[in-house]
Design an enzyme around this catalytic site. Sequence first.
Site, short mmCIF file in Angstrom:
data_model
loop_
_atom_site.label_atom_id
_atom_site.label_comp_id
_atom_site.label_asym_id
_atom_site.label_seq_id
_atom_site.Cartn_x
_atom_site.Cartn_y
_atom_site.Cartn_z
N ARG A 1 0.71 -1.22 0.01
CA ARG A 1 -0.13 0.06 0.07
C ARG A 1 0.80 1.26 0.11
NH1 ARG A 1 -4.58 -0.21 4.19
NH2 ARG A 1 -5.59 1.39 3.04
N ASN B 1 -9.64 7.47 5.98
CA ASN B 1 -8.42 7.25 5.02
C ASN B 1 -7.09 7.04 5.78
OD1 ASN B 1 -10.38 6.94 3.27
ND2 ASN B 1 -10.02 8.47 2.02
N ASP C 1 -4.47 7.34 3.94
CA ASP C 1 -3.47 7.61 2.95
C ASP C 1 -2.60 8.91 2.71
OD1 ASP C 1 -5.17 9.31 1.88
OD2 ASP C 1 -6.26 7.87 0.53
N HIS D 1 -8.74 6.45 11.46
CA HIS D 1 -7.98 5.32 11.41
C HIS D 1 -6.28 5.22 11.19
CE1 HIS D 1 -12.03 3.60 9.63
NE2 HIS D 1 -12.16 3.73 11.06
N CYS E 1 4.97 1.21 17.75
CA CYS E 1 5.46 -0.04 18.53
C CYS E 1 4.20 -0.59 19.06
CB CYS E 1 6.59 0.41 19.54
SG CYS E 1 6.79 -0.95 20.53
N CYS F 1 11.92 -0.65 23.11
CA CYS F 1 11.65 -1.85 23.97
C CYS F 1 11.63 -3.07 23.31
CB CYS F 1 10.07 -1.52 24.31
SG CYS F 1 8.92 -1.88 23.25
N GLY G 1 -17.70 9.80 -0.33
CA GLY G 1 -16.91 8.58 -0.85
C GLY G 1 -16.59 7.76 0.46
N SER H 1 -18.77 4.27 2.04
CA SER H 1 -19.86 3.12 1.81
C SER H 1 -20.96 3.49 3.20
CB SER H 1 -19.54 1.88 1.93
OG SER H 1 -18.69 1.45 2.59
N ALA I 1 -16.16 12.61 -6.52
CA ALA I 1 -15.88 13.75 -5.46
C ALA I 1 -15.04 14.84 -6.15
CB ALA I 1 -15.09 13.15 -4.37
P1 OAD Z 1 -15.57 1.58 0.80
O1 OAD Z 1 -14.71 0.90 -0.03
O2 OAD Z 1 -16.21 0.89 1.76
O3 OAD Z 1 -16.40 2.59 0.41
C1 OAD Z 1 -16.17 3.42 -0.75
C2 OAD Z 1 -17.14 4.11 -1.27
O4 OAD Z 1 -16.68 5.55 -2.14
C3 OAD Z 1 -18.48 3.70 -1.90
O5 OAD Z 1 -19.58 4.17 -1.53
C4 OAD Z 1 -18.22 4.28 -3.63
O6 OAD Z 1 -19.57 4.33 -4.11
C5 OAD Z 1 -17.47 5.47 -3.30
N1 OAD Z 1 -16.69 5.95 -4.37
C6 OAD Z 1 -16.04 5.34 -5.35
N2 OAD Z 1 -15.53 6.10 -6.09
C7 OAD Z 1 -15.67 7.67 -5.75
C8 OAD Z 1 -15.40 8.80 -6.16
N3 OAD Z 1 -14.62 8.94 -7.21
N4 OAD Z 1 -15.91 9.94 -5.58
C9 OAD Z 1 -16.70 9.73 -4.44
N5 OAD Z 1 -17.23 8.52 -3.82
C10 OAD Z 1 -16.71 7.37 -4.60
O7 OAD Z 1 -14.63 2.58 1.65
P2 OAD Z 1 -14.93 3.24 3.05
O8 OAD Z 1 -16.11 3.68 3.26
O9 OAD Z 1 -13.78 4.20 3.39
O10 OAD Z 1 -11.20 0.86 7.74
O11 OAD Z 1 -14.51 2.22 4.35
C11 OAD Z 1 -14.49 2.53 5.37
C12 OAD Z 1 -13.40 1.83 6.26
O12 OAD Z 1 -13.48 0.21 5.74
C13 OAD Z 1 -12.02 2.14 6.02
O13 OAD Z 1 -11.48 3.10 6.42
C14 OAD Z 1 -11.16 0.68 6.47
C15 OAD Z 1 -12.37 -0.33 5.76
O14 OAD Z 1 -12.43 -1.45 6.58
C16 OAD Z 1 -10.19 0.33 8.40
O15 OAD Z 1 -9.16 0.13 7.72
C17 OAD Z 1 -10.10 0.31 9.91
#
Ligand code: OAD
Length: 250
Positions: free
Chosen positions: A71, A103, A105, A130, A138, A160, A197, A199, A241
């Site tokens: 990543r 995110n 990133d 996150h 560590c 440690c 962006g 879900s 977005a």
């Molecule tokens: P998801 O992969 O679940 O959802 C991504 C969302 O972005 C979806 O609803 C897509 O429709 C939308 N999408 C895709 N392209 C887009 C664009 N160009 N503009 C706007 N929206 C767009 O990702 P997250 O909701 O971020 O947690 O997932 C939440 C968490 O799940 C993450 O932070 C991670 C994962 O488990 C951990 O790692 C703890």
Amino acid sequence: MEEGQWRAARGLVREAGRVVALTGAGISAESGVPTFRDAGGLWRSYRPEELATPEALARDPRTVLEWYEWRRSMLADCRPNAGHRALARFFLKCGESGLVTQNVDGLHTRAALEEAGAGAADAALPIELHGAVGRDRCDGCGARSPAEPLGDDLPRCGGCGGLRRPDVVLFGEPLDAAVLDRARVLAERADLCLVVGTSAVVYPAAALPLATLQAGGHIVEVNPQRTALTDAAAAALRGEAGTVLPALLD
Ligand code: OAD
């Protein structure tokens, strides 16, 4: 109908005194970062939810660290996009507001620093619910350090001797309570929560827009797809977005 959603969203942005934004993987999709639940989010056929867990880290630390190494290498070629930059410009102007991201990133931080130029970037720096892949932590004493390339031996803490792992929340790990509290306070005080962006299925992040709603504020969603939060949103802007946010916020 689409026009009505835009009119409603623009009105809410204009009238809101305090705005909080909650972003997810979708905002970085146009920068080339794969999302979690859309197609293309897999690595060596592992699902992130099975790979990036505390159990996997204890059982097979190298595989987990290699996933984060992958990543990190992918992110080295990614740059903030027009969506990150529009949010950074917006929050640089709004002292009382705040940006919260799921995110790891680092792209919001880079956009804030780039948009602030020689000025202070603080107002546009995100609360990273996150964590951030650009740092290690560590597993034993919690000491943080910049991420370093993975060598033949597992990385160890100089203090440690514990395992140095990415400073991110693994699936099944609790969020940092102080970080979550800061985000909750922002969400509860906001007149408007922009949900971009995500879900909106991973908690506690997904509860933040509901906190705004319960305190009398509104939700505006930016996402090409419907989500778990769409029905709660006062306006839902269907689009990417990088196109929608500059048109809405600039
Ligand atoms: P998801 O992969 O679940 O959802 C991504 C969302 O972005 C979806 O609803 C897509 O429709 C939308 N999408 C895709 N392209 C887009 C664009 N160009 N503009 C706007 N929206 C767009 O990702 P997250 O909701 O971020 O947690 O997932 C939440 C968490 O799940 C993450 O932070 C991670 C994962 O488990 C951990 O790692 C703890």
